[in-house]
Write an enzyme that holds these catalytic residues in place. Sequence first.
Site, PDB file in Angstrom:
ATOM      1  N   SER A   1      -7.501  -2.709  -5.239  1.00 44.95           N
ATOM      2  CA  SER A   1      -6.309  -3.320  -4.665  1.00 44.95           C
ATOM      3  C   SER A   1      -5.139  -2.347  -4.625  1.00 44.95           C
ATOM      4  CB  SER A   1      -5.970  -4.587  -5.456  1.00 44.95           C
ATOM      5  OG  SER A   1      -4.978  -5.345  -4.835  1.00 44.95           O
TER       6      SER A   1
ATOM      7  N   ASP B   1      -1.255  -3.821   0.770  1.00 42.72           N
ATOM      8  CA  ASP B   1      -1.736  -2.992  -0.335  1.00 42.72           C
ATOM      9  C   ASP B   1      -3.098  -2.428   0.036  1.00 42.72           C
ATOM     10  OD1 ASP B   1      -2.941  -5.490  -0.416  1.00 42.72           O
ATOM     11  OD2 ASP B   1      -3.156  -5.505  -2.583  1.00 42.72           O
TER      12      ASP B   1
ATOM     13  N   ASP C   1      -6.198  -3.121  -0.421  1.00 46.54           N
ATOM     14  CA  ASP C   1      -7.285  -3.947   0.131  1.00 46.54           C
ATOM     15  C   ASP C   1      -6.765  -5.043   1.050  1.00 46.54           C
ATOM     16  OD1 ASP C   1      -6.167  -5.547  -1.862  1.00 46.54           O
ATOM     17  OD2 ASP C   1      -8.089  -6.425  -2.442  1.00 46.54           O
TER      18      ASP C   1
ATOM     19  N   ASP D   1      -4.922  -7.734   0.797  1.00 50.94           N
ATOM     20  CA  ASP D   1      -4.796  -9.156   0.520  1.00 50.94           C
ATOM     21  C   ASP D   1      -3.341  -9.534   0.240  1.00 50.94           C
ATOM     22  OD1 ASP D   1      -4.573  -8.026  -2.005  1.00 50.94           O
ATOM     23  OD2 ASP D   1      -6.121  -9.271  -2.936  1.00 50.94           O
TER      24      ASP D   1
END
Length: 445
Positions: free
Chosen positions: A102, A241, A243, A245
Amino acid sequence: MGRLFGTDGVRGLANAKLTVELAVRIAGAAAAVLAAGTDGRRPVAVVGRDPRASGEMLDAAVTAGLTAAGVDVLSVGVMPTPAVAYLTDAYAADLGVMISASHNPMPDNGIKIFAAGGHKLEDAVEDRIEALLHGEQTPERPTGAGIGRVRVATDASARYLEHLAGATTAPLAGLKVVVDCAHGAASQVAPAAYAAAGATVIAIGAEPDGLNINDNCGSTHLDALQKAVVEHGADLGLAHDGDADRCLAVDAAGSIVDGDAIMAILALAMRDSGELHENTLVATVMSNLGLHLAMREAGITVVTAGVGDRYVLEELRRGSFSLGGEQSGHIVFPSHGTTGDGVLTGLRLMERMAVTGSALTDLASVMRTLPQVLINVPVSDKTAVAGHPAVVEAVAAAEHELGDTGRVLLRPSGTEQLVRVMVEAADDTVARVLADRLADAVAAV
Protein backbone atom coordinates in the site's frame (compact mmCIF):
# COMPACT_ATOMS: atom_id res chain seq x y z
CA MET A 1 5.69 -17.09 15.00
CA GLY A 2 3.29 -14.39 16.31
CA ARG A 3 0.06 -13.36 14.61
CA LEU A 4 0.89 -12.55 11.01
CA PHE A 5 -2.29 -10.83 9.90
CA GLY A 6 -2.60 -7.16 10.77
CA THR A 7 -5.44 -4.78 9.96
CA ASP A 8 -4.87 -5.30 6.24
CA GLY A 9 -3.18 -8.62 5.48
CA VAL A 10 0.44 -9.62 6.09
CA ARG A 11 3.02 -6.87 5.70
CA GLY A 12 6.74 -6.44 6.33
CA LEU A 13 10.20 -5.93 4.89
CA ALA A 14 10.35 -8.01 1.70
CA ASN A 15 12.91 -10.82 1.69
CA ALA A 16 13.51 -10.34 5.43
CA LYS A 17 10.22 -10.60 7.32
CA LEU A 18 8.10 -11.36 4.26
CA THR A 19 10.14 -14.07 2.58
CA VAL A 20 9.54 -16.24 -0.46
CA GLU A 21 9.17 -19.27 1.79
CA LEU A 22 6.54 -17.54 3.92
CA ALA A 23 4.66 -16.35 0.83
CA VAL A 24 4.50 -19.91 -0.52
CA ARG A 25 3.15 -21.16 2.82
CA ILE A 26 0.58 -18.37 3.16
CA ALA A 27 -0.70 -19.06 -0.35
CA GLY A 28 -0.94 -22.78 0.32
CA ALA A 29 -2.75 -22.27 3.62
CA ALA A 30 -5.14 -19.76 2.05
CA ALA A 31 -5.90 -22.25 -0.71
CA ALA A 32 -6.63 -24.98 1.83
CA VAL A 33 -9.08 -22.75 3.71
CA LEU A 34 -10.72 -20.78 0.88
CA ALA A 35 -10.64 -23.22 -2.03
CA ALA A 36 -11.96 -26.26 -0.19
CA GLY A 37 -15.25 -27.87 -1.12
CA THR A 38 -15.30 -27.13 -4.83
CA ASP A 39 -16.93 -30.50 -5.59
CA GLY A 40 -14.22 -31.68 -7.96
CA ARG A 41 -14.05 -28.37 -9.81
CA ARG A 42 -10.57 -26.93 -10.10
CA PRO A 43 -10.39 -23.90 -7.77
CA VAL A 44 -9.26 -20.57 -9.22
CA ALA A 45 -7.37 -17.65 -7.70
CA VAL A 46 -6.82 -14.13 -9.07
CA VAL A 47 -3.32 -12.79 -8.34
CA GLY A 48 -2.24 -9.16 -8.81
CA ARG A 49 0.46 -6.85 -7.49
CA ASP A 50 1.70 -3.29 -7.34
CA PRO A 51 4.86 -2.41 -9.31
CA ARG A 52 7.45 -2.52 -6.50
CA ALA A 53 10.46 -4.67 -7.37
CA SER A 54 9.88 -7.35 -4.74
CA GLY A 55 6.39 -7.89 -6.12
CA GLU A 56 7.82 -9.89 -9.01
CA MET A 57 9.50 -12.28 -6.58
CA LEU A 58 6.49 -12.58 -4.27
CA ASP A 59 4.08 -12.95 -7.19
CA ALA A 60 6.08 -15.97 -8.31
CA ALA A 61 6.10 -17.37 -4.75
CA VAL A 62 2.35 -16.91 -4.22
CA THR A 63 1.64 -18.42 -7.61
CA ALA A 64 3.87 -21.40 -6.74
CA GLY A 65 2.07 -21.90 -3.43
CA LEU A 66 -1.35 -21.80 -5.05
CA THR A 67 -0.56 -24.04 -7.99
CA ALA A 68 1.20 -26.52 -5.68
CA ALA A 69 -2.10 -26.72 -3.80
CA GLY A 70 -3.95 -27.52 -7.04
CA VAL A 71 -5.33 -24.01 -7.64
CA ASP A 72 -5.39 -22.46 -11.11
CA VAL A 73 -4.05 -18.90 -11.15
CA LEU A 74 -5.42 -16.01 -13.19
CA SER A 75 -2.56 -13.51 -13.27
CA VAL A 76 -3.74 -9.90 -13.69
CA GLY A 77 -0.29 -8.32 -13.27
CA VAL A 78 0.07 -4.77 -11.96
CA MET A 79 -3.39 -3.75 -10.83
CA PRO A 80 -4.93 -1.73 -7.96
CA THR A 81 -6.09 -3.60 -4.86
CA PRO A 82 -9.78 -2.76 -5.52
CA ALA A 83 -9.36 -4.08 -9.06
CA VAL A 84 -8.13 -7.43 -7.74
CA ALA A 85 -11.10 -7.54 -5.35
CA TYR A 86 -13.52 -6.71 -8.19
CA LEU A 87 -11.92 -9.21 -10.59
CA THR A 88 -12.06 -11.97 -7.97
CA ASP A 89 -15.82 -11.58 -8.13
CA ALA A 90 -16.02 -10.90 -11.88
CA TYR A 91 -14.08 -14.06 -12.74
CA ALA A 92 -16.05 -16.08 -10.15
CA ALA A 93 -12.75 -17.04 -8.51
CA ASP A 94 -12.53 -18.82 -5.18
CA LEU A 95 -10.02 -16.35 -3.77
CA GLY A 96 -7.90 -13.36 -4.75
CA VAL A 97 -4.41 -12.31 -3.69
CA MET A 98 -2.99 -8.79 -3.91
CA ILE A 99 0.74 -8.34 -3.36
CA SER A 100 1.27 -4.82 -2.08
CA ALA A 101 2.38 -2.82 0.94
CA SER A 102 0.00 0.00 0.00
CA HIS A 103 1.44 3.36 1.12
CA ASN A 104 4.54 1.82 2.77
CA PRO A 105 8.04 2.55 1.44
CA MET A 106 9.37 0.46 -1.47
CA PRO A 107 11.41 -2.06 0.60
CA ASP A 108 8.22 -3.31 2.28
CA ASN A 109 5.63 -5.55 0.71
CA GLY A 110 2.49 -7.34 1.75
CA ILE A 111 -0.04 -10.03 0.94
CA LYS A 112 -3.76 -9.24 1.03
CA ILE A 113 -6.19 -12.10 0.60
CA PHE A 114 -9.79 -11.89 -0.61
CA ALA A 115 -12.45 -14.57 -0.30
CA ALA A 116 -14.88 -15.45 -3.09
CA GLY A 117 -16.80 -12.37 -4.18
CA GLY A 118 -13.78 -10.19 -3.46
CA HIS A 119 -14.54 -9.82 0.24
CA LYS A 120 -11.87 -9.17 2.87
CA LEU A 121 -11.35 -12.01 5.31
CA GLU A 122 -13.03 -12.14 8.70
CA ASP A 123 -10.79 -12.60 11.74
CA ALA A 124 -11.95 -16.20 12.18
CA VAL A 125 -10.89 -17.08 8.62
CA GLU A 126 -7.49 -15.46 9.10
CA ASP A 127 -7.12 -17.47 12.30
CA ARG A 128 -7.78 -20.71 10.39
CA ILE A 129 -5.12 -19.80 7.83
CA GLU A 130 -2.64 -19.01 10.59
CA ALA A 131 -3.44 -22.26 12.36
CA LEU A 132 -2.35 -24.14 9.25
CA LEU A 133 0.86 -22.09 9.11
CA HIS A 134 1.64 -22.95 12.74
CA GLY A 135 0.86 -26.62 12.21
CA GLU A 136 3.65 -29.10 11.67
CA GLN A 137 1.74 -31.31 9.26
CA THR A 138 2.49 -30.75 5.56
CA PRO A 139 -0.70 -30.90 3.49
CA GLU A 140 -0.90 -33.54 0.78
CA ARG A 141 -0.10 -32.01 -2.59
CA PRO A 142 -1.49 -33.00 -5.98
CA THR A 143 0.73 -34.38 -8.71
CA GLY A 144 0.49 -34.72 -12.46
CA ALA A 145 -2.63 -33.16 -13.92
CA GLY A 146 -3.73 -32.12 -10.42
CA ILE A 147 -1.14 -29.32 -10.23
CA GLY A 148 -2.60 -25.86 -10.82
CA ARG A 149 -2.02 -24.00 -14.06
CA VAL A 150 -1.27 -20.30 -14.70
CA ARG A 151 -3.07 -18.11 -17.22
CA VAL A 152 -2.68 -14.40 -17.90
CA ALA A 153 -6.00 -12.54 -17.75
CA THR A 154 -5.48 -10.29 -20.77
CA ASP A 155 -8.83 -8.53 -20.36
CA ALA A 156 -8.35 -7.63 -16.68
CA SER A 157 -7.65 -3.93 -17.19
CA ALA A 158 -10.49 -3.50 -19.68
CA ARG A 159 -12.93 -5.22 -17.31
CA TYR A 160 -11.96 -2.99 -14.40
CA LEU A 161 -12.19 0.18 -16.49
CA GLU A 162 -15.63 -0.87 -17.73
CA HIS A 163 -16.68 -1.43 -14.11
CA LEU A 164 -15.49 2.08 -13.17
CA ALA A 165 -17.28 3.62 -16.14
CA GLY A 166 -20.55 2.17 -14.89
CA ALA A 167 -20.21 3.80 -11.46
CA THR A 168 -20.82 7.37 -12.66
CA THR A 169 -23.39 8.90 -15.00
CA ALA A 170 -22.52 12.59 -15.39
CA PRO A 171 -19.81 13.42 -17.97
CA LEU A 172 -16.74 15.20 -16.60
CA ALA A 173 -16.09 17.33 -19.69
CA GLY A 174 -14.72 20.74 -18.73
CA LEU A 175 -12.91 19.50 -15.62
CA LYS A 176 -9.13 19.53 -15.58
CA VAL A 177 -7.56 17.15 -13.04
CA VAL A 178 -3.99 16.40 -12.03
CA VAL A 179 -3.64 12.84 -10.75
CA ASP A 180 -0.65 11.65 -8.72
CA CYS A 181 -0.44 7.87 -9.09
CA ALA A 182 2.42 7.42 -6.58
CA HIS A 183 4.35 5.51 -9.26
CA GLY A 184 2.06 2.71 -8.16
CA ALA A 185 -0.61 0.29 -9.28
CA ALA A 186 -2.92 2.97 -10.71
CA SER A 187 -0.32 4.54 -13.01
CA GLN A 188 -2.17 3.33 -16.11
CA VAL A 189 -5.77 2.78 -15.05
CA ALA A 190 -6.38 6.01 -13.10
CA PRO A 191 -5.51 8.43 -15.94
CA ALA A 192 -7.38 6.17 -18.37
CA ALA A 193 -10.51 6.06 -16.20
CA TYR A 194 -10.62 9.82 -15.67
CA ALA A 195 -10.02 10.55 -19.36
CA ALA A 196 -12.71 8.04 -20.40
CA ALA A 197 -15.18 9.90 -18.17
CA GLY A 198 -14.43 13.12 -20.09
CA ALA A 199 -11.95 14.94 -17.85
CA THR A 200 -8.76 16.55 -19.10
CA VAL A 201 -6.05 14.59 -17.30
CA ILE A 202 -2.50 15.50 -16.33
CA ALA A 203 -0.73 12.53 -14.78
CA ILE A 204 2.25 12.78 -12.44
CA GLY A 205 3.91 10.01 -10.46
CA ALA A 206 2.90 7.66 -13.25
CA GLU A 207 6.25 6.20 -14.31
CA PRO A 208 6.89 3.23 -12.01
CA ASP A 209 10.31 1.60 -12.22
CA GLY A 210 9.91 -0.83 -9.32
CA LEU A 211 11.92 1.38 -6.96
CA ASN A 212 10.12 4.74 -6.89
CA ILE A 213 6.69 3.73 -5.54
CA ASN A 214 5.46 6.20 -2.87
CA ASP A 215 8.80 8.04 -3.07
CA ASN A 216 7.84 11.64 -2.19
CA CYS A 217 4.63 11.26 -4.16
CA GLY A 218 1.10 9.98 -3.83
CA SER A 219 -1.39 10.36 -0.99
CA THR A 220 1.26 10.50 1.74
CA HIS A 221 3.31 13.27 0.06
CA LEU A 222 0.98 15.89 -1.41
CA ASP A 223 3.48 18.71 -2.06
CA ALA A 224 4.13 17.79 -5.70
CA LEU A 225 0.40 17.51 -6.43
CA GLN A 226 -0.37 20.84 -4.79
CA LYS A 227 2.30 22.54 -6.89
CA ALA A 228 1.18 20.86 -10.14
CA VAL A 229 -2.48 21.80 -9.66
CA VAL A 230 -1.61 25.47 -9.31
CA GLU A 231 0.92 25.42 -12.17
CA HIS A 232 -1.53 23.79 -14.60
CA GLY A 233 -4.54 25.83 -13.50
CA ALA A 234 -6.40 22.59 -12.79
CA ASP A 235 -9.79 22.37 -11.10
CA LEU A 236 -8.49 19.80 -8.65
CA GLY A 237 -5.84 17.23 -7.94
CA LEU A 238 -6.28 13.60 -6.89
CA ALA A 239 -3.65 11.55 -5.07
CA HIS A 240 -3.58 7.77 -4.78
CA ASP A 241 -1.31 5.52 -2.75
CA GLY A 242 0.78 2.61 -4.01
CA ASP A 243 -2.12 0.20 -4.45
CA ALA A 244 -4.76 2.86 -5.21
CA ASP A 245 -7.27 1.99 -2.53
CA ARG A 246 -6.97 5.56 -1.22
CA CYS A 247 -7.83 8.96 -2.65
CA LEU A 248 -7.07 12.39 -1.24
CA ALA A 249 -7.76 15.62 -3.07
CA VAL A 250 -6.39 19.11 -3.58
CA ASP A 251 -8.55 22.07 -4.62
CA ALA A 252 -7.69 24.60 -7.31
CA ALA A 253 -5.76 26.75 -4.84
CA GLY A 254 -3.66 23.79 -3.68
CA SER A 255 -5.45 23.29 -0.35
CA ILE A 256 -5.80 19.69 0.87
CA VAL A 257 -9.21 18.03 0.96
CA ASP A 258 -8.83 14.96 3.17
CA GLY A 259 -10.90 11.80 3.50
CA ASP A 260 -13.29 13.35 6.02
CA ALA A 261 -14.12 16.24 3.69
CA ILE A 262 -14.48 13.85 0.75
CA MET A 263 -16.90 11.72 2.78
CA ALA A 264 -18.92 14.81 3.69
CA ILE A 265 -19.16 15.86 0.03
CA LEU A 266 -20.14 12.38 -1.15
CA ALA A 267 -22.61 11.80 1.68
CA LEU A 268 -24.48 14.97 0.70
CA ALA A 269 -24.38 13.95 -2.96
CA MET A 270 -25.78 10.52 -2.20
CA ARG A 271 -28.41 11.96 0.14
CA ASP A 272 -29.57 14.28 -2.62
CA SER A 273 -29.72 11.43 -5.16
CA GLY A 274 -31.47 9.05 -2.76
CA GLU A 275 -28.52 6.65 -2.66
CA LEU A 276 -27.56 7.18 0.99
CA HIS A 277 -29.30 4.28 2.73
CA GLU A 278 -31.00 5.40 5.95
CA ASN A 279 -29.15 8.72 5.57
CA THR A 280 -26.18 7.10 7.31
CA LEU A 281 -22.43 7.41 6.85
CA VAL A 282 -19.90 5.01 8.40
CA ALA A 283 -16.63 6.59 9.57
CA THR A 284 -13.89 5.56 12.01
CA VAL A 285 -13.01 6.82 15.47
CA MET A 286 -10.20 8.86 13.85
CA SER A 287 -12.54 11.01 11.77
CA ASN A 288 -12.59 14.64 12.82
CA LEU A 289 -15.37 15.91 15.04
CA GLY A 290 -16.02 18.49 12.33
CA LEU A 291 -17.36 15.68 10.12
CA HIS A 292 -19.82 14.60 12.81
CA LEU A 293 -21.01 18.19 13.32
CA ALA A 294 -21.45 18.78 9.57
CA MET A 295 -23.38 15.55 9.11
CA ARG A 296 -25.59 16.28 12.10
CA GLU A 297 -26.42 19.68 10.56
CA ALA A 298 -27.30 17.90 7.28
CA GLY A 299 -29.53 15.33 8.99
CA ILE A 300 -27.10 12.48 8.34
CA THR A 301 -26.27 9.90 11.02
CA VAL A 302 -22.63 8.89 11.49
CA VAL A 303 -21.93 5.33 12.65
CA THR A 304 -18.42 4.90 14.08
CA ALA A 305 -16.18 1.90 13.37
CA GLY A 306 -12.69 0.87 14.44
CA VAL A 307 -9.64 2.02 12.47
CA GLY A 308 -9.15 0.10 9.21
CA ASP A 309 -11.39 -0.19 6.18
CA ARG A 310 -12.17 -3.82 7.06
CA TYR A 311 -14.01 -2.55 10.16
CA VAL A 312 -15.76 0.09 8.09
CA LEU A 313 -16.86 -2.71 5.78
CA GLU A 314 -18.21 -4.75 8.72
CA GLU A 315 -20.40 -1.83 9.80
CA LEU A 316 -21.52 -1.20 6.24
CA ARG A 317 -22.59 -4.83 5.87
CA ARG A 318 -24.19 -4.93 9.30
CA GLY A 319 -26.48 -1.99 8.56
CA SER A 320 -26.69 -2.38 4.77
CA PHE A 321 -25.34 1.15 4.51
CA SER A 322 -24.11 2.64 1.25
CA LEU A 323 -21.11 4.84 2.11
CA GLY A 324 -18.22 4.65 4.53
CA GLY A 325 -14.57 5.50 4.83
CA GLU A 326 -11.58 6.85 6.65
CA GLN A 327 -9.84 10.18 7.08
CA SER A 328 -6.85 8.65 5.25
CA GLY A 329 -8.87 8.40 2.02
CA HIS A 330 -10.20 4.83 2.02
CA ILE A 331 -13.75 5.38 0.76
CA VAL A 332 -16.09 2.42 0.28
CA PHE A 333 -19.19 2.25 -1.93
CA PRO A 334 -20.69 -1.20 -1.23
CA SER A 335 -22.91 -1.05 -4.30
CA HIS A 336 -19.82 -0.77 -6.50
CA GLY A 337 -17.09 -2.64 -4.62
CA THR A 338 -16.03 -4.63 -1.60
CA THR A 339 -13.09 -2.48 -0.52
CA GLY A 340 -11.85 1.09 -0.67
CA ASP A 341 -11.35 2.23 -4.27
CA GLY A 342 -9.34 5.40 -4.83
CA VAL A 343 -10.10 5.73 -8.54
CA LEU A 344 -13.83 5.25 -8.02
CA THR A 345 -13.69 7.86 -5.25
CA GLY A 346 -12.01 10.31 -7.62
CA LEU A 347 -14.69 9.73 -10.24
CA ARG A 348 -17.55 10.24 -7.79
CA LEU A 349 -15.95 13.39 -6.38
CA MET A 350 -15.57 14.92 -9.84
CA GLU A 351 -19.10 13.85 -10.71
CA ARG A 352 -20.38 15.93 -7.78
CA MET A 353 -18.41 18.91 -9.07
CA ALA A 354 -19.85 18.44 -12.57
CA VAL A 355 -23.45 17.99 -11.40
CA THR A 356 -23.45 20.99 -9.08
CA GLY A 357 -21.12 23.21 -11.13
CA SER A 358 -19.32 23.94 -7.86
CA ALA A 359 -15.61 24.28 -7.19
CA LEU A 360 -14.10 21.69 -4.88
CA THR A 361 -13.27 24.32 -2.28
CA ASP A 362 -16.95 25.29 -2.08
CA LEU A 363 -18.07 21.69 -1.75
CA ALA A 364 -15.48 21.02 0.97
CA SER A 365 -16.59 24.06 2.98
CA VAL A 366 -19.57 22.06 4.22
CA MET A 367 -17.36 20.95 7.13
CA ARG A 368 -14.88 22.81 9.32
CA THR A 369 -12.00 20.68 10.49
CA LEU A 370 -11.46 21.12 14.21
CA PRO A 371 -7.85 21.34 15.43
CA GLN A 372 -6.64 17.79 16.12
CA VAL A 373 -3.48 16.86 18.03
CA LEU A 374 -2.15 13.30 17.90
CA ILE A 375 0.73 12.11 20.11
CA ASN A 376 2.24 8.61 19.96
CA VAL A 377 3.36 7.58 23.44
CA PRO A 378 5.75 4.59 23.85
CA VAL A 379 4.60 2.30 26.68
CA SER A 380 5.62 -1.05 28.14
CA ASP A 381 2.11 -2.57 28.00
CA LYS A 382 -0.34 -0.85 25.68
CA THR A 383 -3.26 -3.05 26.77
CA ALA A 384 -3.00 -1.95 30.42
CA VAL A 385 -3.00 1.80 29.87
CA ALA A 386 -6.66 2.58 29.18
CA GLY A 387 -7.87 1.05 32.45
CA HIS A 388 -5.20 2.53 34.71
CA PRO A 389 -6.83 4.76 37.38
CA ALA A 390 -4.50 7.71 36.73
CA VAL A 391 -5.24 7.61 32.99
CA VAL A 392 -8.98 7.21 33.53
CA GLU A 393 -8.94 10.24 35.84
CA ALA A 394 -6.91 12.31 33.34
CA VAL A 395 -9.27 11.43 30.48
CA ALA A 396 -12.33 12.30 32.57
CA ALA A 397 -10.84 15.68 33.49
CA ALA A 398 -10.02 16.47 29.85
CA GLU A 399 -13.50 15.46 28.67
CA HIS A 400 -15.09 17.61 31.39
CA GLU A 401 -13.00 20.59 30.30
CA LEU A 402 -13.94 20.10 26.63
CA GLY A 403 -17.64 19.48 27.19
CA ASP A 404 -19.36 19.17 23.80
CA THR A 405 -16.76 21.33 22.02
CA GLY A 406 -14.22 18.54 21.51
CA ARG A 407 -13.30 14.96 22.25
CA VAL A 408 -10.56 12.67 23.54
CA LEU A 409 -9.44 9.35 22.09
CA LEU A 410 -6.84 6.93 23.47
CA ARG A 411 -6.08 4.04 21.14
CA PRO A 412 -3.40 1.31 21.38
CA SER A 413 -1.37 0.87 18.19
CA GLY A 414 -2.15 -2.27 16.22
CA THR A 415 1.52 -2.98 15.45
CA GLU A 416 3.70 -1.28 18.09
CA GLN A 417 3.92 -0.77 21.86
CA LEU A 418 2.41 2.69 21.52
CA VAL A 419 -0.72 4.40 22.74
CA ARG A 420 -2.06 7.07 20.42
CA VAL A 421 -3.44 10.07 22.28
CA MET A 422 -5.76 12.25 20.22
CA VAL A 423 -7.50 15.43 21.32
CA GLU A 424 -9.82 17.62 19.24
CA ALA A 425 -10.97 21.04 20.35
CA ALA A 426 -12.34 24.24 18.89
CA ASP A 427 -9.02 25.90 19.73
CA ASP A 428 -5.61 24.54 18.72
CA THR A 429 -3.90 25.66 21.93
CA VAL A 430 -6.50 23.93 24.09
CA ALA A 431 -6.13 20.72 22.05
CA ARG A 432 -2.35 20.78 22.39
CA VAL A 433 -2.34 21.49 26.14
CA LEU A 434 -4.80 18.69 26.87
CA ALA A 435 -3.01 16.23 24.56
CA ASP A 436 0.33 16.94 26.27
CA ARG A 437 -1.29 16.48 29.70
CA LEU A 438 -2.83 13.14 28.68
CA ALA A 439 0.42 11.96 27.03
CA ASP A 440 2.26 12.65 30.29
CA ALA A 441 -0.35 10.62 32.22
CA VAL A 442 0.00 7.70 29.78
CA ALA A 443 3.82 7.82 29.84
CA ALA A 444 3.81 7.71 33.66
CA VAL A 445 1.95 4.38 33.78
